[in-house]
Design an enzyme around this catalytic site. Structure first.
Site, PDB file in Angstrom:
ATOM      1  N   GLU A   1       0.834  -1.201   0.000  1.00  0.00           N
ATOM      2  CA  GLU A   1       0.000   0.000   0.000  1.00  0.00           C
ATOM      3  C   GLU A   1       0.870   1.254   0.000  1.00  0.00           C
ATOM      4  O   GLU A   1       2.049   1.205   0.356  1.00  0.00           O
ATOM      5  CB  GLU A   1      -0.919   0.007   1.219  1.00  0.00           C
TER       6      GLU A   1
ATOM      7  N   ASP B   1     -19.255   3.193  12.676  1.00  0.00           N
ATOM      8  CA  ASP B   1     -17.931   3.442  12.098  1.00  0.00           C
ATOM      9  C   ASP B   1     -17.202   2.119  11.890  1.00  0.00           C
ATOM     10  O   ASP B   1     -16.733   1.494  12.841  1.00  0.00           O
ATOM     11  CB  ASP B   1     -17.123   4.360  13.018  1.00  0.00           C
TER      12      ASP B   1
ATOM     13  N   ASP C   1     -12.179  -1.635   4.615  1.00  0.00           N
ATOM     14  CA  ASP C   1     -11.276  -2.773   4.401  1.00  0.00           C
ATOM     15  C   ASP C   1     -12.027  -4.091   4.508  1.00  0.00           C
ATOM     16  O   ASP C   1     -11.757  -5.035   3.756  1.00  0.00           O
ATOM     17  CB  ASP C   1     -10.149  -2.773   5.443  1.00  0.00           C
TER      18      ASP C   1
ATOM     19  N   LYS D   1      -5.224  -2.608  14.695  1.00  0.00           N
ATOM     20  CA  LYS D   1      -4.703  -1.767  15.773  1.00  0.00           C
ATOM     21  C   LYS D   1      -5.595  -1.854  17.007  1.00  0.00           C
ATOM     22  O   LYS D   1      -6.817  -1.960  16.905  1.00  0.00           O
ATOM     23  CB  LYS D   1      -4.582  -0.322  15.304  1.00  0.00           C
TER      24      LYS D   1
END
Length: 300
Positions: free
Chosen positions: A23, A135, A139, A156
């Site tokens: 990416e 939210d 992905d 994360k």
């Protein structure tokens, strides 16, 4: 729409040689200048040294790119370009804009290019409080419909990891622990969430990829690859930094897309830059594993 392939990537794909997508958001938004360009070159060189062709993905002047020239890599690192998810791609293409690709956009473009393996840092997921604010990272939905294998250090710890794993299950995205039975949480090797499936090596991942294709499944595969314990962020430092960052975000009244960059930068500040050091180790570790998987896949 056709994806512009660099000559190296085009040649590798034609001849069935291993290719790994990378990416570009980590270059443009994840690391400070000029360290970002140094890291981008290092990531690509890591792959070349083991006989794998790097395909850094981006959108430049409205063109989808898989594999960048040195000049294009420098543009991504040095220009103030936007971050593009999949929903942004038609706008960027239609207006001739340039942007760095998120995990979702990279997966989409890599799939269109015919690339089957992608190394990233951490996958996006379900955010804390998503039951109220809905939210959730694109992905997840993109990975549910493109057959790419993503090597990631989990998600994360600023996210709702349990909810993310539930969404991965709902979306029928296989999750494979790479030599682990516990889902990693990016800066930490573990999260406390056990996985149903673990694989011992790259050949096993390639076998799952083959079986997925034979079954006609459309979803990608998430390979959860934890950092070695001696490279992870000190758990006490991590827990204190995360708690403080979440508290500051609440005090600021932040919401939506403003939350994640605030939390990440706050954690960098609190840890004195140590979390950035771990970010780089995570990327390197995932690139190494992705190279092994791409090589195993190409040899089948």
């Amino acid at each position: 729409m056709k994806v512009d392939l660099s000559p190296d990537v085009a040649d590798a794909l034609v001849h069935g040689h291993p290719v790994v997508a990378l990416e570009s958001t980590i270059i443009s938004h994840g690391l400070p200048r000029p360290d970002n360009l140094v890291a981008a070159r290092e990531f690509e060189q890591m792959l070349r040294e083991v006989g794998v062709t790097p395909a850094t993905v981006a959108v430049l002047d409205g063109r989808l790119k898989a594999g960048l020239t040195e000049d294009e890599l420098e543009r991504v690192a040095n220009e103030d370009i936007v971050k593009l998810s999949v929903r942004d791609l038609p706008i960027a293409v239609g207006t001739g804009a340039s942007g760095a690709t998120t995990v979702a956009a990279t997966s989409f473009i890599a799939d269109r290019a015919g690339i089957r393996v992608f190394a990233t840092g951490g996958l996006g997921g379900v955010h804390r409080g998503a039951s109220q604010n809905f939210d959730e990272s694109a992905d997840l939905t993109v990975l549910s419909r493109v057959p790419i294998t993503v090597v990631s250090a989990g998600v994360k710890s600023i996210l709702d990891i349990g909810a993310t794993l539930e969404r991965l299950e709902t979306l029928s995205i296989p999750v494979l622990g790479y030599r682990t039975s516990e889902f990693p949480s990016f800066w930490l090797a573990g999260s406390g969430h056990e996985l149903d499936w673990s694989v011992p090596d790259a050949d096993a991942v390639a076998a799952v990829m083959t079986a997925r294709d034979e079954l006609g499944e459309a979803a990608g595969i998430l390979v959860a690859n934890p950092l070695p314990l001696d490279q992870q962020l000190d758990p006490r430092v991590h827990d204190d930094a995360l708690a403080e960052a979440l508290s500051r975000a609440a005090d600021e009244g932040l919401s939506g897309k403003d939350v994640t960059p605030f939390l990440l930068q706050t954690i960098v500040d609190i840890t004195g830059g140590e979390s950035l050091r771990v970010n780089l180790d995570i990327a390197r570790n995932n690139i190494r594993v992705a190279a092994e998987i791409a090589t195993a896949w190409a040899s089948r």
